[in-house]
Design an enzyme around this catalytic site. Structure first.
Site, PDB file in Angstrom:
ATOM      1  N   ASN A  42       0.838  -1.191   0.000  1.00  0.00           N
ATOM      2  CA  ASN A  42       0.000   0.000   0.000  1.00  0.00           C
ATOM      3  C   ASN A  42       0.875   1.243   0.000  1.00  0.00           C
ATOM      4  O   ASN A  42       1.938   1.289   0.631  1.00  0.00           O
ATOM      5  CB  ASN A  42      -1.019   0.004   1.152  1.00  0.00           C
ATOM      6  CG  ASN A  42      -0.468  -0.341   2.503  1.00  0.00           C
ATOM      7  OD1 ASN A  42       0.565  -0.982   2.628  1.00  0.00           O
ATOM      8  ND2 ASN A  42      -1.168   0.066   3.539  1.00  0.00           N
ATOM      9  N   GLU A  44       0.334   5.189   0.695  1.00  0.00           N
ATOM     10  CA  GLU A  44      -0.615   6.186   1.193  1.00  0.00           C
ATOM     11  C   GLU A  44      -0.253   7.584   0.688  1.00  0.00           C
ATOM     12  O   GLU A  44       0.831   7.806   0.132  1.00  0.00           O
ATOM     13  CB  GLU A  44      -0.651   6.128   2.724  1.00  0.00           C
ATOM     14  CG  GLU A  44      -1.146   4.772   3.201  1.00  0.00           C
ATOM     15  CD  GLU A  44      -1.384   4.678   4.697  1.00  0.00           C
ATOM     16  OE1 GLU A  44      -0.880   5.530   5.458  1.00  0.00           O
ATOM     17  OE2 GLU A  44      -2.101   3.732   5.097  1.00  0.00           O
ATOM     18  N   ASN A  45      -1.213   8.488   0.888  1.00  0.00           N
ATOM     19  CA  ASN A  45      -1.020   9.856   0.429  1.00  0.00           C
ATOM     20  C   ASN A  45      -1.705  10.808   1.401  1.00  0.00           C
ATOM     21  O   ASN A  45      -2.720  10.441   2.004  1.00  0.00           O
ATOM     22  CB  ASN A  45      -1.626  10.001  -0.981  1.00  0.00           C
ATOM     23  CG  ASN A  45      -1.259  11.321  -1.613  1.00  0.00           C
ATOM     24  OD1 ASN A  45      -1.961  12.310  -1.453  1.00  0.00           O
ATOM     25  ND2 ASN A  45      -0.151  11.340  -2.312  1.00  0.00           N
ATOM     26  N   ALA A  46      -1.156  12.025   1.512  1.00  0.00           N
ATOM     27  CA  ALA A  46      -1.738  13.023   2.412  1.00  0.00           C
ATOM     28  C   ALA A  46      -3.195  13.308   2.040  1.00  0.00           C
ATOM     29  O   ALA A  46      -4.015  13.593   2.912  1.00  0.00           O
ATOM     30  CB  ALA A  46      -0.914  14.304   2.369  1.00  0.00           C
ATOM     31  N   CYS A  53      -4.100   0.628  -2.420  1.00  0.00           N
ATOM     32  CA  CYS A  53      -3.922  -0.592  -1.634  1.00  0.00           C
ATOM     33  C   CYS A  53      -2.881  -1.501  -2.276  1.00  0.00           C
ATOM     34  O   CYS A  53      -2.588  -1.408  -3.478  1.00  0.00           O
ATOM     35  CB  CYS A  53      -5.236  -1.372  -1.562  1.00  0.00           C
ATOM     36  SG  CYS A  53      -6.534  -0.562  -0.626  1.00  0.00           S
ATOM     37  N   GLU A  55      -3.058  -4.671  -3.055  1.00  0.00           N
ATOM     38  CA  GLU A  55      -3.572  -5.538  -4.122  1.00  0.00           C
ATOM     39  C   GLU A  55      -3.649  -4.791  -5.443  1.00  0.00           C
ATOM     40  O   GLU A  55      -3.350  -5.331  -6.507  1.00  0.00           O
ATOM     41  CB  GLU A  55      -4.975  -6.039  -3.779  1.00  0.00           C
ATOM     42  CG  GLU A  55      -5.079  -6.824  -2.497  1.00  0.00           C
ATOM     43  CD  GLU A  55      -5.376  -5.939  -1.296  1.00  0.00           C
ATOM     44  OE1 GLU A  55      -4.755  -4.860  -1.154  1.00  0.00           O
ATOM     45  OE2 GLU A  55      -6.222  -6.327  -0.483  1.00  0.00           O
ATOM     46  N   CYS A  86     -10.258  -4.945   0.475  1.00  0.00           N
ATOM     47  CA  CYS A  86     -11.350  -3.967   0.586  1.00  0.00           C
ATOM     48  C   CYS A  86     -12.253  -4.084  -0.640  1.00  0.00           C
ATOM     49  O   CYS A  86     -11.903  -4.740  -1.640  1.00  0.00           O
ATOM     50  CB  CYS A  86     -10.786  -2.557   0.721  1.00  0.00           C
ATOM     51  SG  CYS A  86     -10.198  -1.860  -0.835  1.00  0.00           S
ATOM     52  N   CYS A  89     -10.747  -3.124  -4.028  1.00  0.00           N
ATOM     53  CA  CYS A  89      -9.775  -4.108  -4.552  1.00  0.00           C
ATOM     54  C   CYS A  89     -10.489  -5.352  -5.071  1.00  0.00           C
ATOM     55  O   CYS A  89     -10.060  -5.948  -6.059  1.00  0.00           O
ATOM     56  CB  CYS A  89      -8.754  -4.482  -3.479  1.00  0.00           C
ATOM     57  SG  CYS A  89      -7.579  -3.148  -3.191  1.00  0.00           S
TER      58      CYS A  89
END
Ligand code: THU
Length: 126
Positions: A42, A44-46, A53, A55, A86, A89
């Site tokens: 994964n 992530e971003n602000a 994710c 997957e 999730c 995904c």
């Protein structure tokens, strides 16, 4: 490749996860029908909704390299609960292989196995 080997690739991929916000690292290892494996983590971003994710990272790596048919995906997180994919995904993977096998691990490395079609029946399509 055994399920355990695939899961161990997923676990290794989780070490590259970029998770400054959730601190929840996930790794995935996606096995194509020809045996090629693509891993992902994964990212992530602000802008939290821009997070990708594990997957989907693995799936985009595979598709962008010309692979569209998948046999299995192993998903690993060092978590208390089985790390099932999730909803986004599930739909994303089902686009390519709606009946693939999905191995979902938890801390310690034990895992459960599902068919994607049981996790996401009646996939959206048009
Ligand atoms: N995450 C995944 O990588 N895969 C999933 O199937 C569930 C959620 C990530 C997204 C986010 O970086 C973190 O886990 C917490 O939601």
């Amino acid at each position: 490749m055994t399920d355990r080997q695939l899961m161990s690739m997923a676990k290794e991929a989780s070490l590259n996860a970029y998770t400054p916000y959730s601190h929840f690292a996930v790794g995935a290892a996606l096995e194509c029908e020809d045996g090629t494996v693509f891993t992902g983590c994964n990212v992530e971003n602000a802008a939290l909704g821009s997070t990708i994710c594990a997957e989907r990272t693995a799936c985009c790596k595979a598709v962008s390299e010309g692979h569209r048919r998948f046999r299995r995906v192993a998903i690993y997180a060092d978590s208390e609960n089985w790390c099932t994919p999730c909803g986004a995904c599930r739909q994303f993977l089902a686009e390519f292989s709606p009946d693939m096998e999905v191995l979902c691990a938890k801390a310690g490395g034990r895992y459960v196995s599902y068919r994607l079609s049981e996790l996401l029946p009646h996939t959206f399509n048009f």
